[in-house]
Design a protein around this motif. Structure first.
Motif, short mmCIF file in Angstrom:
data_model
loop_
_atom_site.label_atom_id
_atom_site.label_comp_id
_atom_site.label_asym_id
_atom_site.label_seq_id
_atom_site.Cartn_x
_atom_site.Cartn_y
_atom_site.Cartn_z
N LEU A 72 1.22 -1.23 0.09
CA LEU A 72 -0.46 -0.09 0.49
C LEU A 72 0.56 0.97 0.50
N ARG A 73 0.20 2.01 -0.97
CA ARG A 73 1.32 3.16 -1.03
C ARG A 73 0.91 4.18 -1.31
N CYS A 74 1.12 5.61 -0.33
CA CYS A 74 -0.45 7.31 -1.14
C CYS A 74 0.95 7.74 -2.26
N VAL A 75 0.14 7.98 -2.91
CA VAL A 75 0.78 8.29 -4.54
C VAL A 75 0.72 10.31 -4.04
N GLU A 76 -0.94 10.41 -4.05
CA GLU A 76 -0.89 11.42 -3.90
C GLU A 76 -1.51 11.83 -2.64
N THR A 77 -1.90 13.35 -2.76
CA THR A 77 -2.67 14.01 -1.29
C THR A 77 -3.23 15.34 -2.36
N MET A 78 -4.49 15.77 -2.50
CA MET A 78 -4.74 17.50 -2.47
C MET A 78 -6.03 17.61 -1.52
N THR A 79 -6.06 18.36 -1.33
CA THR A 79 -6.60 19.26 0.09
C THR A 79 -7.66 19.41 -1.23
N VAL A 80 -9.11 19.13 -0.31
CA VAL A 80 -10.21 20.15 -2.03
C VAL A 80 -10.56 21.35 -0.56
N GLY A 81 -10.55 21.24 0.22
CA GLY A 81 -11.85 21.80 1.47
C GLY A 81 -10.95 21.86 2.69
N ALA A 82 -11.66 23.10 3.71
CA ALA A 82 -11.26 23.19 4.27
C ALA A 82 -10.65 21.67 5.69
N ARG A 83 -12.02 20.67 5.56
CA ARG A 83 -11.18 19.06 6.25
C ARG A 83 -11.40 18.23 5.56
N ASP A 84 -11.79 18.59 3.70
CA ASP A 84 -12.14 16.92 3.10
C ASP A 84 -10.59 17.83 1.98
N ARG A 85 -9.87 16.16 1.68
CA ARG A 85 -9.09 15.88 0.06
C ARG A 85 -9.31 14.63 -0.26
N LEU A 86 -9.09 14.74 -1.23
CA LEU A 86 -8.24 13.47 -2.06
C LEU A 86 -7.09 12.50 -2.04
N MET A 87 -7.32 11.54 -1.93
CA MET A 87 -5.45 10.35 -1.55
C MET A 87 -6.04 9.33 -2.85
N LEU A 88 -4.93 9.58 -4.23
CA LEU A 88 -4.15 8.66 -4.71
C LEU A 88 -3.59 7.48 -4.46
N ILE A 89 -4.21 6.30 -4.25
CA ILE A 89 -3.16 4.80 -3.36
C ILE A 89 -3.12 4.30 -4.69
N ASP A 90 -2.29 3.70 -3.76
CA ASP A 90 -1.68 2.19 -5.24
C ASP A 90 -2.10 1.59 -4.13
N ALA A 91 -2.62 -0.16 -3.99
CA ALA A 91 -3.02 -0.80 -3.72
C ALA A 91 -3.45 -2.70 -4.76
N ASP A 92 -2.10 -2.94 -3.81
CA ASP A 92 -2.05 -4.30 -4.94
C ASP A 92 -2.68 -4.27 -6.59
N GLY A 93 -1.72 -3.63 -6.95
CA GLY A 93 -1.47 -3.06 -8.55
C GLY A 93 -2.84 -2.66 -8.56
N LYS A 94 -3.84 -1.73 -7.95
CA LYS A 94 -5.16 -0.76 -8.54
C LYS A 94 -4.33 0.20 -7.85
N ARG A 95 -5.10 1.09 -8.88
CA ARG A 95 -4.58 2.64 -7.62
C ARG A 95 -6.92 3.33 -7.45
N LEU A 96 -6.26 3.45 -6.45
CA LEU A 96 -8.17 3.91 -6.07
C LEU A 96 -7.56 5.39 -5.67
N LEU A 97 -8.55 6.21 -5.66
CA LEU A 97 -8.79 7.47 -5.47
C LEU A 97 -10.05 6.98 -4.57
N ILE A 98 -9.92 8.35 -3.81
CA ILE A 98 -10.42 8.37 -2.18
C ILE A 98 -10.44 9.45 -1.40
N GLY A 99 -11.30 9.56 -1.13
CA GLY A 99 -12.24 10.89 -0.55
C GLY A 99 -12.41 10.95 0.62
N VAL A 100 -11.96 11.45 1.79
CA VAL A 100 -11.55 12.07 2.97
C VAL A 100 -12.11 13.29 3.09
#
Length: 123
Positions: free
Chosen positions: A56-84
């Motif tokens: 598991l590896r975090c490729v990139e993180t981007m803040t989109v609000g005061a408490r919200d952000r997007l994370m692009l994560i590599d996990a077992d050969g797949k890339r996931l776009l996650i909203g936090v």
């Protein structure tokens, strides 16, 4: 009173100032050497903790609000776009495919503080 004059007074032991100074300096050098050894040892341990075998590896993180952000994560050969956000984490998209998206070129390493200070002194 006379008894105090008759009894020999115990002489204070002579202090070897040079020997004491050498002992203090050697102790100080030993402590400084221990500090440097601890720093070197901690860097060696941190180098072992690099993500060599991680799945598991975090490729990139981007803040989109005061408490919200997007994370692009590599996990077992797949890339996931996650909203936090406040409500938790959500998978927004799963990129599947054999070739992951190209990564941006790595940032140049930050110069060590000693180099920055040396450049500043030269000016």
């Amino acid at each position: 009173m006379m008894l105090a004059l008759v009894l020999p007074v115990a002489a204070a032991p002579e202090i070897n100032v040079g020997g004491e100074l050498v002992r203090v300096l050697l102790s100080l050098l030993g402590i400084v050497a221990l500090i440097f050894a601890a720093g070197w040892f901690s860097r060696r341990l941190q180098a072992r903790a690099t993500p060599g075998g991680r799945r598991l590896r975090c490729v990139e993180t981007m803040t989109v609000g005061a408490r919200d952000r997007l994370m692009l994560i590599d996990a077992d050969g797949k890339r996931l776009l996650i909203g936090v956000g406040q409500g938790g984490m959500r998978t927004l998209h799963v990129y599947e495919g054999s070739a992951p998206a190209p990564e941006a070129s790595p940032q140049p390493p930050i110069a060590p503080f000693g180099d920055v200070l040396a450049r500043w002194k030269r000016k």
